[in-house]
Scaffold this motif. Structure first.
Motif, PDB file in Angstrom:
ATOM      1  N   GLN A 110       0.808  -1.222   0.000  1.00  0.00           N
ATOM      2  CA  GLN A 110       0.000   0.000   0.000  1.00  0.00           C
ATOM      3  C   GLN A 110       0.836   1.266   0.000  1.00  0.00           C
ATOM      4  O   GLN A 110       0.310   2.347   0.169  1.00  0.00           O
ATOM      5  N   VAL A 111       2.152   1.118  -0.166  1.00  0.00           N
ATOM      6  CA  VAL A 111       3.053   2.263  -0.180  1.00  0.00           C
ATOM      7  C   VAL A 111       4.024   2.088  -1.339  1.00  0.00           C
ATOM      8  O   VAL A 111       4.367   0.975  -1.721  1.00  0.00           O
ATOM      9  N   ASP A 112       4.428   3.202  -1.923  1.00  0.00           N
ATOM     10  CA  ASP A 112       5.399   3.174  -2.998  1.00  0.00           C
ATOM     11  C   ASP A 112       6.777   2.842  -2.426  1.00  0.00           C
ATOM     12  O   ASP A 112       7.130   3.304  -1.339  1.00  0.00           O
ATOM     13  N   PHE A 113       7.568   2.059  -3.153  1.00  0.00           N
ATOM     14  CA  PHE A 113       8.873   1.646  -2.652  1.00  0.00           C
ATOM     15  C   PHE A 113       9.759   2.844  -2.313  1.00  0.00           C
ATOM     16  O   PHE A 113      10.510   2.810  -1.341  1.00  0.00           O
ATOM     17  N   VAL A 114       9.662   3.910  -3.079  1.00  0.00           N
ATOM     18  CA  VAL A 114      10.486   5.101  -2.849  1.00  0.00           C
ATOM     19  C   VAL A 114      10.226   5.683  -1.459  1.00  0.00           C
ATOM     20  O   VAL A 114      11.129   6.188  -0.801  1.00  0.00           O
ATOM     21  N   GLY A 115       9.013   5.576  -0.965  1.00  0.00           N
ATOM     22  CA  GLY A 115       8.656   6.114   0.342  1.00  0.00           C
ATOM     23  C   GLY A 115       9.119   5.265   1.520  1.00  0.00           C
ATOM     24  O   GLY A 115       8.923   5.658   2.667  1.00  0.00           O
ATOM     25  N   LEU A 116       9.748   4.135   1.265  1.00  0.00           N
ATOM     26  CA  LEU A 116      10.144   3.231   2.347  1.00  0.00           C
ATOM     27  C   LEU A 116      11.512   3.536   2.932  1.00  0.00           C
ATOM     28  O   LEU A 116      11.934   2.900   3.886  1.00  0.00           O
ATOM     29  N   GLU A 117      12.233   4.468   2.360  1.00  0.00           N
ATOM     30  CA  GLU A 117      13.571   4.839   2.828  1.00  0.00           C
ATOM     31  C   GLU A 117      14.556   3.677   2.761  1.00  0.00           C
ATOM     32  O   GLU A 117      15.441   3.543   3.590  1.00  0.00           O
ATOM     33  N   LEU A 118      14.379   2.828   1.762  1.00  0.00           N
ATOM     34  CA  LEU A 118      15.323   1.744   1.504  1.00  0.00           C
ATOM     35  C   LEU A 118      16.141   2.109   0.278  1.00  0.00           C
ATOM     36  O   LEU A 118      15.736   2.944  -0.535  1.00  0.00           O
ATOM     37  N   LYS A 119      17.282   1.475   0.139  1.00  0.00           N
ATOM     38  CA  LYS A 119      18.101   1.654  -1.055  1.00  0.00           C
ATOM     39  C   LYS A 119      17.466   0.875  -2.205  1.00  0.00           C
ATOM     40  O   LYS A 119      16.824  -0.147  -2.000  1.00  0.00           O
ATOM     41  N   LYS A 120      17.663   1.353  -3.417  1.00  0.00           N
ATOM     42  CA  LYS A 120      17.076   0.704  -4.594  1.00  0.00           C
ATOM     43  C   LYS A 120      17.494  -0.765  -4.699  1.00  0.00           C
ATOM     44  O   LYS A 120      16.687  -1.620  -5.065  1.00  0.00           O
ATOM     45  N   PHE A 121      18.754  -1.067  -4.343  1.00  0.00           N
ATOM     46  CA  PHE A 121      19.227  -2.448  -4.459  1.00  0.00           C
ATOM     47  C   PHE A 121      18.564  -3.384  -3.453  1.00  0.00           C
ATOM     48  O   PHE A 121      18.665  -4.595  -3.566  1.00  0.00           O
ATOM     49  N   GLN A 122      17.838  -2.839  -2.462  1.00  0.00           N
ATOM     50  CA  GLN A 122      17.140  -3.669  -1.477  1.00  0.00           C
ATOM     51  C   GLN A 122      15.728  -4.050  -1.916  1.00  0.00           C
ATOM     52  O   GLN A 122      15.066  -4.829  -1.236  1.00  0.00           O
ATOM     53  N   GLN A 123      15.267  -3.526  -3.034  1.00  0.00           N
ATOM     54  CA  GLN A 123      13.889  -3.777  -3.454  1.00  0.00           C
ATOM     55  C   GLN A 123      13.560  -5.264  -3.596  1.00  0.00           C
ATOM     56  O   GLN A 123      12.526  -5.702  -3.087  1.00  0.00           O
ATOM     57  N   PRO A 124      14.389  -6.093  -4.261  1.00  0.00           N
ATOM     58  CA  PRO A 124      14.047  -7.520  -4.341  1.00  0.00           C
ATOM     59  C   PRO A 124      13.960  -8.190  -2.961  1.00  0.00           C
ATOM     60  O   PRO A 124      13.094  -9.043  -2.734  1.00  0.00           O
ATOM     61  N   ALA A 125      14.835  -7.795  -2.031  1.00  0.00           N
ATOM     62  CA  ALA A 125      14.793  -8.363  -0.675  1.00  0.00           C
ATOM     63  C   ALA A 125      13.510  -7.960   0.033  1.00  0.00           C
ATOM     64  O   ALA A 125      12.886  -8.774   0.724  1.00  0.00           O
ATOM     65  N   PHE A 126      13.101  -6.698  -0.133  1.00  0.00           N
ATOM     66  CA  PHE A 126      11.831  -6.243   0.447  1.00  0.00           C
ATOM     67  C   PHE A 126      10.673  -7.032  -0.160  1.00  0.00           C
ATOM     68  O   PHE A 126       9.776  -7.487   0.551  1.00  0.00           O
ATOM     69  N   GLU A 127      10.689  -7.189  -1.473  1.00  0.00           N
ATOM     70  CA  GLU A 127       9.579  -7.858  -2.161  1.00  0.00           C
ATOM     71  C   GLU A 127       9.421  -9.310  -1.719  1.00  0.00           C
ATOM     72  O   GLU A 127       8.302  -9.785  -1.538  1.00  0.00           O
ATOM     73  N   VAL A 128      10.541 -10.016  -1.530  1.00  0.00           N
ATOM     74  CA  VAL A 128      10.416 -11.414  -1.100  1.00  0.00           C
ATOM     75  C   VAL A 128       9.923 -11.492   0.348  1.00  0.00           C
ATOM     76  O   VAL A 128       9.143 -12.383   0.691  1.00  0.00           O
ATOM     77  N   ALA A 129      10.336 -10.555   1.192  1.00  0.00           N
ATOM     78  CA  ALA A 129       9.851 -10.545   2.578  1.00  0.00           C
ATOM     79  C   ALA A 129       8.349 -10.241   2.598  1.00  0.00           C
ATOM     80  O   ALA A 129       7.578 -10.891   3.313  1.00  0.00           O
TER      81      ALA A 129
END
Length: 145
Positions: free
Chosen positions: A114-133
């Motif tokens: 329900q939130v855009d990845f950019v708003g999560l304060e994560l690095k771009k390279f962490q996106q796949p790790a976030f998505e699998v979690a």
């Protein structure tokens, strides 16, 4: 429930922590964003990685690890080092769930964050790790692949 999402790329493990309390998802601050193993062929490097990864899981009270599955053969096969890292992670005395990339995409499509990845304060390279979690969390909530 706290999940550590992991993407293995070569001899690097990129991580993202995700916790859920009631209906709220949180991204806890974490002291590391990735683990780099310089010499995966040596026992000492693998023992150091295992110790550091296990310590992080204990310190942040992680309940389960979600790992992006890699192909074992063919054009998109994972490296030997990545499979050694996977084995070291699986020896950390926590449940480890392997989720294929196409299953991650399907779970995200069915239940998008329900939130855009950019708003999560994560690095771009962490996106796949976030998505699998996040995908593992959705799988636990809805019980579907």
């Amino acid at each position: 429930m706290r999940i550590c999402g992991v993407e293995l790329k070569g001899s690097e493990a990129v991580i993202c922590l995700l916790s859920q309390e009631s209906d709220t998802f949180n991204i806890p601050d974490c002291r590391k964003q990735s683990f780099q193993v310089s010499h995966a062929e040596t026992t000492e490097s693998m023992v150091d990685f295992h110790f550091a990864f296990k310590k992080l899981l204990e310190d942040y009270r992680i309940d389960e690890v979600a790992l992006i599955a890699r192909e074992q053969k063919g054009k998109f096969a994972g490296s030997a080092a990545s499979f050694k890292l996977e084995a070291a992670i699986q020896l950390c005395d926590l449940p480890v769930t392997l989720i294929a990339p196409h299953d991650v995409k399907a779970l995200l499509k069915r239940n998008p964050p329900q939130v855009d990845f950019v708003g999560l304060e994560l690095k771009k390279f962490q996106q796949p790790a976030f998505e699998v979690a996040y995908a593992l969390q959705m799988k636990k909530i809805f019980g579907k692949d």
